[in-house]
Design an enzyme around this catalytic site. Sequence first.
Site: not given
Ligand code: IPM
Ligand code: MG
Length: 303
Positions: A87, A137, A169, A193, A197
């Site tokens: 990032y 990784k 992975d 990130d 999710d």
């Molecule tokens: C998160 C989001 C952010 C990230 C985006 C909106 C920049 O996906 O907080 O997980 O990638 O960190």
């Molecule tokens: Mg995210």
Amino acid sequence: MPPETLETCRQSDAVLLAAIGGYKWDSLPRAQRPETGLLGLRAGLELFANLRPATILPQLIDASSLKRDVIEGVDIMVVRELTGGFYFGQPRCVFEADGDQLGCYTMADSGSEIDRIGRVAFEAAQKRQGRLCSVDKANVLEVSQLWRDRITALATDYGNVDLSHMYVDNAAMQLLRWPKQFDTIVTGNLFGDILSDAAAMLTGSIGMLPSASLGSSGPGVFEPVHGSAPDIAGEDKANPLAQVLSAAMMLRYGLSQPQAADMIETAVNTVLDQGYRTGDIMADGMTAVGCKAMGQALLQALG
Ligand code: IPM
Ligand code: MG
């Protein structure tokens, strides 16, 4: 339940943030996009530690796409490094070379950055079940080998934590195969990130996941893990619970008011017990509600 306090992170104030982004900003120059503002906030406040708890609430087991015996009892804390890695690594650019285009990015984590997020994760694991899985990784990336070496070296200071390592992975696969093997996960910015999710879906919906972004001092930022869901904007369909649970994390970590945090978390449990469900967590026999009605039910539950 997330650990109440972490020695490494001492918040003096708090910012509660809603999810940001949307179609109308997608074509703006990168510097003007809302995501760039969010990243600037994280970097500017040095919020290097992002705590993302993924806990399956018993009421939502049937809302998950995974089988009951796989997800029942899942309680994972993802500790994501938030101000380094892909990032923020430099250089990053797209340029023309030999009649082609070249996209260039950098994954950079310094030893001290790895140590400070590592310490947060070890402390979190100590306050949980004492198991920490570091995800990297290292079989391909030198920066990941540095990550693994530094985390391994830290383990000597945390004798009561059982440390393991996993390639990213495999971690993605294991999260879906048998998530109960995980207690606390520590990983870099991009891997965190993605994995957070994936972990969110274990809980039934990403609409349930709060997060806390903490530094070693100063204000913390508290925001849901999900995006802004522009496809349903203005339709009164969104699940407000991740945002509300983020406010609970703000009270717990940012404002040292654990009792108020408990009250909010209890209210969330109550409305779920009462059967209220937004579309993303709807199941047979439950009462479908919109965002506003869920908010009203929460207010009632708070008394
Ligand atoms: C998160 C989001 C952010 C990230 C985006 C909106 C920049 O996906 O907080 O997980 O990638 O960190
Ligand atoms: Mg995210």
